[in-house]
Design a protein around this motif. Structure first.
Motif, PDB file in Angstrom:
ATOM      1  N   GLY A   1       0.607  -1.375  -0.002  1.00 58.59           N
ATOM      2  CA  GLY A   1      -0.186  -0.052   0.208  1.00 58.59           C
ATOM      3  C   GLY A   1       0.844   1.090   0.045  1.00 58.59           C
ATOM      4  O   GLY A   1       1.971   1.247   0.498  1.00 58.59           O
ATOM      5  N   VAL A   2       0.282   2.433  -0.382  1.00 59.04           N
ATOM      6  CA  VAL A   2       0.965   3.657  -0.247  1.00 59.04           C
ATOM      7  C   VAL A   2      -0.118   4.891   0.038  1.00 59.04           C
ATOM      8  O   VAL A   2      -1.253   4.704  -0.446  1.00 59.04           O
ATOM      9  CB  VAL A   2       1.614   3.930  -1.914  1.00 59.04           C
ATOM     10  CG1 VAL A   2       0.489   3.779  -3.066  1.00 59.04           C
ATOM     11  CG2 VAL A   2       2.479   5.172  -1.612  1.00 59.04           C
ATOM     12  N   LEU A   3       0.408   5.538   0.762  1.00 56.62           N
ATOM     13  CA  LEU A   3      -0.288   6.921   1.163  1.00 56.62           C
ATOM     14  C   LEU A   3       0.605   8.019   0.630  1.00 56.62           C
ATOM     15  O   LEU A   3       1.475   8.373   1.111  1.00 56.62           O
ATOM     16  CB  LEU A   3      -0.510   6.875   2.671  1.00 56.62           C
ATOM     17  CG  LEU A   3      -1.319   8.160   3.221  1.00 56.62           C
ATOM     18  CD1 LEU A   3      -2.654   8.152   2.585  1.00 56.62           C
ATOM     19  CD2 LEU A   3      -1.398   8.045   4.784  1.00 56.62           C
ATOM     20  N   GLY A   4      -0.152   8.984  -0.111  1.00 54.63           N
ATOM     21  CA  GLY A   4       0.485  10.051  -0.793  1.00 54.63           C
ATOM     22  C   GLY A   4       0.435  11.331   0.416  1.00 54.63           C
ATOM     23  O   GLY A   4      -0.478  11.286   1.266  1.00 54.63           O
ATOM     24  N   PRO A   5       0.973  12.050   0.057  1.00 52.41           N
ATOM     25  CA  PRO A   5       1.154  13.486   1.135  1.00 52.41           C
ATOM     26  C   PRO A   5      -0.358  14.340   1.030  1.00 52.41           C
ATOM     27  O   PRO A   5      -0.785  14.839   1.905  1.00 52.41           O
ATOM     28  CB  PRO A   5       2.078  14.443   0.571  1.00 52.41           C
ATOM     29  CG  PRO A   5       3.140  13.664  -0.321  1.00 52.41           C
ATOM     30  CD  PRO A   5       2.209  12.322  -0.981  1.00 52.41           C
ATOM     31  N   ASP A   6      -1.090  13.759  -0.096  1.00 52.10           N
ATOM     32  CA  ASP A   6      -2.445  14.322  -0.219  1.00 52.10           C
ATOM     33  C   ASP A   6      -3.580  13.634   0.518  1.00 52.10           C
ATOM     34  O   ASP A   6      -4.557  13.883   0.436  1.00 52.10           O
ATOM     35  CB  ASP A   6      -2.856  14.563  -1.581  1.00 52.10           C
ATOM     36  CG  ASP A   6      -2.946  13.320  -2.341  1.00 52.10           C
ATOM     37  OD1 ASP A   6      -2.168  12.424  -2.032  1.00 52.10           O
ATOM     38  OD2 ASP A   6      -3.082  13.219  -3.598  1.00 52.10           O
ATOM     39  N   GLY A   7      -3.051  12.515   1.217  1.00 58.51           N
ATOM     40  CA  GLY A   7      -3.866  11.508   1.849  1.00 58.51           C
ATOM     41  C   GLY A   7      -4.568  10.711   0.990  1.00 58.51           C
ATOM     42  O   GLY A   7      -5.424   9.869   1.459  1.00 58.51           O
ATOM     43  N   GLN A   8      -4.360  10.407  -0.273  1.00 57.19           N
ATOM     44  CA  GLN A   8      -4.982   9.499  -1.233  1.00 57.19           C
ATOM     45  C   GLN A   8      -4.051   8.233  -0.877  1.00 57.19           C
ATOM     46  O   GLN A   8      -2.844   8.021  -0.930  1.00 57.19           O
ATOM     47  CB  GLN A   8      -4.509   9.982  -2.555  1.00 57.19           C
ATOM     48  CG  GLN A   8      -5.003   9.003  -3.507  1.00 57.19           C
ATOM     49  CD  GLN A   8      -6.660   8.872  -3.593  1.00 57.19           C
ATOM     50  OE1 GLN A   8      -7.210   9.877  -3.440  1.00 57.19           O
ATOM     51  NE2 GLN A   8      -7.176   7.787  -3.772  1.00 57.19           N
ATOM     52  N   LEU A   9      -4.932   7.200  -0.800  1.00 55.88           N
ATOM     53  CA  LEU A   9      -4.653   5.772  -0.548  1.00 55.88           C
ATOM     54  C   LEU A   9      -4.639   5.045  -1.932  1.00 55.88           C
ATOM     55  O   LEU A   9      -5.435   5.059  -2.772  1.00 55.88           O
ATOM     56  CB  LEU A   9      -5.282   4.917   0.502  1.00 55.88           C
ATOM     57  CG  LEU A   9      -4.858   5.422   2.133  1.00 55.88           C
ATOM     58  CD1 LEU A   9      -6.194   4.857   2.762  1.00 55.88           C
ATOM     59  CD2 LEU A   9      -3.681   4.702   2.632  1.00 55.88           C
ATOM     60  N   ASP A  10      -3.376   4.187  -2.174  1.00 53.75           N
ATOM     61  CA  ASP A  10      -3.575   3.414  -3.243  1.00 53.75           C
ATOM     62  C   ASP A  10      -2.605   2.017  -2.939  1.00 53.75           C
ATOM     63  O   ASP A  10      -2.319   1.783  -1.735  1.00 53.75           O
ATOM     64  CB  ASP A  10      -2.862   4.032  -4.475  1.00 53.75           C
ATOM     65  CG  ASP A  10      -2.986   3.648  -5.788  1.00 53.75           C
ATOM     66  OD1 ASP A  10      -3.591   2.433  -5.979  1.00 53.75           O
ATOM     67  OD2 ASP A  10      -2.548   3.968  -6.796  1.00 53.75           O
ATOM     68  N   GLY A  11      -2.610   1.305  -3.868  1.00 49.48           N
ATOM     69  CA  GLY A  11      -1.999  -0.205  -3.387  1.00 49.48           C
ATOM     70  C   GLY A  11      -1.671  -0.996  -4.734  1.00 49.48           C
ATOM     71  O   GLY A  11      -2.086  -0.531  -5.881  1.00 49.48           O
ATOM     72  N   HIS A  12      -0.730  -2.062  -4.720  1.00 51.57           N
ATOM     73  CA  HIS A  12       0.011  -2.529  -5.603  1.00 51.57           C
ATOM     74  C   HIS A  12      -0.304  -4.031  -5.193  1.00 51.57           C
ATOM     75  O   HIS A  12       0.523  -4.445  -4.317  1.00 51.57           O
ATOM     76  CB  HIS A  12       1.422  -2.103  -5.807  1.00 51.57           C
ATOM     77  CG  HIS A  12       1.601  -0.648  -6.297  1.00 51.57           C
ATOM     78  ND1 HIS A  12       1.428  -0.354  -7.675  1.00 51.57           N
ATOM     79  CD2 HIS A  12       1.678   0.326  -5.348  1.00 51.57           C
ATOM     80  CE1 HIS A  12       1.565   0.930  -7.399  1.00 51.57           C
ATOM     81  NE2 HIS A  12       1.634   1.465  -6.352  1.00 51.57           N
TER      82      HIS A  12
END
Length: 297
Positions: A249-260
């Motif tokens: 998973g990844v959380l960007g500085p803008d608070g957006q969560l994503d995943g691989h």
């Protein structure tokens, strides 16, 4: 940013890649918790493995020390290990019997700091091997990962207490309870924003705690993903392993969560690290190191 996931086989099934760190030599170093070994993955894909003379010692989490060596916890024989980048290993006993050392991080004072799962203590070890232990105020807290904070103190997760603790280099401890019961925090890291970030393996969330103790939570879409370890990349993004879901998973500085999602079944990602080039490495229980590299073009 799109990422390419590559799986690199580093060990046989059952050896148990667990902790991972990018060494000062550019190699990716990892623990083999069930084999009692430390491994190194070179840029050309070559793998070297180093026995520790104790197959049942349970090497778990590792980190780069202030002396340029890799330091790691041996949670089953209750020792702190050290390995040079040339593969020479040594270890030091923890004074408390059955302590179960687990998380480890380099401190701002030139020493290594570690958690003791079974003893409710935080330990400090100098590069010469001198150990000091500090008791936590909570019994049964199960201190897990630890990291150096932006305030000159060390911060660690208290898995069974649903809390995050702060310990100064002088041994003074403060405990910050988390708002969500059952969070069971494990991984923790210092972010690029001057706060600490943790993942809750029980709560299925990423949390942010300021040095003043203010908490913000980011629930995952899959609350059963069981996030385990977390680290901060050079661009400020937070990368974490989703042990129960086979994802990074990844959380960007803008608070957006994503995943691989990782290819193949039963990936079971545990430790995670980011290289200076932004490539992400995760240790997979099934015997691999996953590498997520930015897609060129």
């Amino acid at each position: 940013m799109t990422r390419i996931a590559e799986l690199i086989e580093v060990a046989e099934e059952g050896a148990g890649p667990y902790g991972v760190a990018v060494g000062p030599d550019g190699g990716v170093w990892f623990t083999l918790v069930h084999a009692g070994e430390i491994g190194r993955l070179a840029a050309d894909g070559t793998v070297e493995r180093y026995g520790l003379g104790a197959p049942e010692c349970g090497p778990a989490v590792l980190t780069v020390g202030p002396d340029g060596a890799l330091w790691f916890t041996r949670m089953r024989d209750h020792r702190i290990g050290r390995i040079d980048t040339d593969g020479k290993a040594s270890s030091f006993a923890v004074p408390t019997a059955g302590a179960g050392p687990y998380g480890i991080a380099a401190g701002p004072d030139g020493a290594l700091w570690f958690t003791e799962l079974n003893a409710d203590r935080i330990g400090r070890i100098t590069v010469e091997g001198e150990v000091t232990e500090y008791p936590l105020p909570r019994a049964g807290a199960f201190p897990s990962f630890i990291t150096a904070g932006p305030d000159g103190a060390l911060w660690c997760t208290l898995n069974q207490a649903d809390a995050v603790a702060r310990i100064t280099v002088g041994g003074e401890v403060a405990v910050h309870p988390l708002p969500t019961g059952g969070t069971a925090p494990v991984g923790i890291t210092a972010g690029a924003d001057g706060a600490l970030w943790y993942v809750g393996i029980g709560g299925g969330l990423v949390g942010r705690i300021t040095v003043d103790g203010e908490v913000t939570e980011y629930p995952l879409a899959d609350r059963a993903a069981r996030p385990h370890a977390i680290t901060c990349g050079p661009d400020g993004r937070l990368w974490f392993t989703e042990w129960g879901a086979g994802r990074i998973g990844v959380l960007g500085p803008d608070g957006q969560l994503d995943g691989h999602r990782l290819p193949g079944p039963a990936a079971e990602p545990h430790g995670i690290a980011v290289g200076p080039d932004g490539a992400v490495y995760a240790a997979l229980e099934r015997g691999s190191i996953a590498r997520l590299a930015p897609r060129q073009g």
